[in-house]
Design a protein around this motif. Structure first.
Motif, PDB file in Angstrom:
ATOM      1  N   ASP A 107       0.957  -1.074   0.101  1.00  0.00           N
ATOM      2  CA  ASP A 107      -0.092  -0.206  -0.153  1.00  0.00           C
ATOM      3  C   ASP A 107       0.855   1.314   0.006  1.00  0.00           C
ATOM      4  O   ASP A 107       1.497   1.603   1.024  1.00  0.00           O
ATOM      5  N   TYR A 108       1.001   1.841  -1.241  1.00  0.00           N
ATOM      6  CA  TYR A 108       1.923   2.806  -1.332  1.00  0.00           C
ATOM      7  C   TYR A 108       1.567   4.174  -0.465  1.00  0.00           C
ATOM      8  O   TYR A 108       2.376   4.969  -0.042  1.00  0.00           O
ATOM      9  N   ARG A 109       0.248   4.304  -0.306  1.00  0.00           N
ATOM     10  CA  ARG A 109       0.048   5.521   0.544  1.00  0.00           C
ATOM     11  C   ARG A 109       0.225   5.346   1.976  1.00  0.00           C
ATOM     12  O   ARG A 109       0.678   6.251   2.639  1.00  0.00           O
ATOM     13  N   PHE A 110       0.087   4.155   2.435  1.00  0.00           N
ATOM     14  CA  PHE A 110       0.481   3.900   3.923  1.00  0.00           C
ATOM     15  C   PHE A 110       1.985   3.863   4.041  1.00  0.00           C
ATOM     16  O   PHE A 110       2.383   4.525   5.028  1.00  0.00           O
ATOM     17  N   TRP A 154       9.420   2.694  -5.246  1.00  0.00           N
ATOM     18  CA  TRP A 154       7.970   2.261  -5.096  1.00  0.00           C
ATOM     19  C   TRP A 154       7.237   2.639  -6.272  1.00  0.00           C
ATOM     20  O   TRP A 154       5.871   2.813  -6.041  1.00  0.00           O
ATOM     21  N   GLY A 155       7.796   3.454  -7.369  1.00  0.00           N
ATOM     22  CA  GLY A 155       7.004   4.027  -8.462  1.00  0.00           C
ATOM     23  C   GLY A 155       6.329   5.275  -7.997  1.00  0.00           C
ATOM     24  O   GLY A 155       5.548   5.997  -8.556  1.00  0.00           O
ATOM     25  N   VAL A 156       6.882   5.998  -6.867  1.00  0.00           N
ATOM     26  CA  VAL A 156       6.077   7.003  -6.320  1.00  0.00           C
ATOM     27  C   VAL A 156       7.335   8.032  -6.255  1.00  0.00           C
ATOM     28  O   VAL A 156       8.528   7.915  -5.750  1.00  0.00           O
ATOM     29  N   THR A 157       7.015   9.463  -6.523  1.00  0.00           N
ATOM     30  CA  THR A 157       8.112  10.612  -6.449  1.00  0.00           C
ATOM     31  C   THR A 157       7.388  11.734  -5.379  1.00  0.00           C
ATOM     32  O   THR A 157       6.258  11.935  -5.513  1.00  0.00           O
TER      33      THR A 157
END
Length: 307
Positions: A107-110, A154-157
């Motif tokens: 869960d990338y948000r968590f 995670w593929g998030v910036t």
């Protein structure tokens, strides 16, 4: 036979309709579709628009590509100068690789939320109180770097991180208030002293200019009278020249000197004079001179010569 064909066609049409309904997917403009076929990642990420998947075999998960605003809960910590503070922040991030955001992290948000909290605690312990209050841009950049490094995998910036509020203990607030008040008082005194110094220099220049032109002082007095009369018409101002005061002072000193001299002369005249030596009676002129007679009486002959 015809009825059987019609029934088969209707059944086939219903089956096709159900299949289409189960296979049809719509991906919105701000989303990307990640397809897992029999548990394995499909090579192609579905772009926005209408797309088809194989029912039962494929599973598609939509990932939001918009910038997400996530508040970070307030974190308590002790700064490097041993002050307990409570700091909260806000994180702006977005997904740049939908496949990594689905595959690499549960869960990338968590994950981003927890990483933001730990990074905020770490930056509190490394900073001083003055930096938290006045140098937030540098701390925001440090937080962004601390969070962006693991988030890339995670593929998030992380777009940016902002510290919202810094809560201080009441004792520290009172101490800072006293410090700020003392600083403002010091600045006020320095400014006042500087103003007095500049004013004294200007007044000295004005006095030097007026000493060369005595009429300038009289003009200044008249300007003061005009200014006072404009503000309070019922007030009467009579200028008293400074030169008159100086004249009266000099006259008083001169009168005192003359009085002292007269008293000294009077004391000298009261002292007894030394007795004069006896002299033989001389001529009438000498006789009259000694007696202090006028010149007309002094010319008369002596008494012995009278008939």
């Amino acid at each position: 036979m015809v009825e059987e064909l019609v029934t088969a066609g209707v059944a086939l049409a219903c089956t096709g309709t159900v299949y289409l309904m189960a296979a049809a997917r719509v991906v919105k403009q701000y989303e990307r579709g990640v397809v897992l076929r029999l548990g394995r990642l499909a090579s192609q990420v579905r772009e926005p628009g209408f797309t088809m998947i194989v029912p039962v075999i494929d599973r598609m998960r939509k990932v939001n590509m918009q910038i997400v605003t996530m508040p970070v809960p307030a974190q308590e910590g002790i700064t490097r100068d041993n002050v307990t503070v409570r700091v909260d922040a806000v994180v702006y991030f977005k997904v740049v690789d939908a496949a990594d955001a689905v595959i690499r992290v549960e869960d990338y948000r968590f994950a981003v939320s927890q990483m933001a909290q730990t990074s905020l605690r770490s930056i509190i312990g490394k900073s001083e109180l003055d930096d938290l209050l006045s140098n937030r841009e540098k701390l925001n950049q440090g937080l962004e770097l601390m969070m962006d490094s693991p988030a890339i995998g995670w593929g998030v910036t992380v777009d940016r991180v902002e510290i919202k509020d810094v809560s201080l203990p009441e004792t520290m607030k009172r101490s800072m208030a006293r410090q700020a008040e003392a600083t403002r008082d010091r600045r006020a005194r320095v400014i006042n002293a500087d103003a007095e110094l500049q004013a004294s220099k200007k007044l000295a220049e004005a006095a030097a200019a007026m000493s060369d032109q005595p009429a300038a002082l009289q003009l200044r007095l008249l300007q003061t009278v005009v200014a006072v009369a404009a503000e309070k018409n019922s007030t009467l101002v009579l200028p008293f020249p400074v030169e008159l005061l100086r004249f009266l002072e000099r006259s008083g000193l001169q009168a005192q000197a003359e009085t002292a001299a007269a008293e000294a002369e009077r004391d000298g005249s009261r002292r007894p004079a030394a007795p004069a030596a006896p002299r033989a009676p001389g001529t009438a002129v000498e006789h009259g001179a000694e007696a202090g007679l006028p010149s007309e009486l002094a010319d008369l002959p002596p008494v012995e010569d009278l008939p």
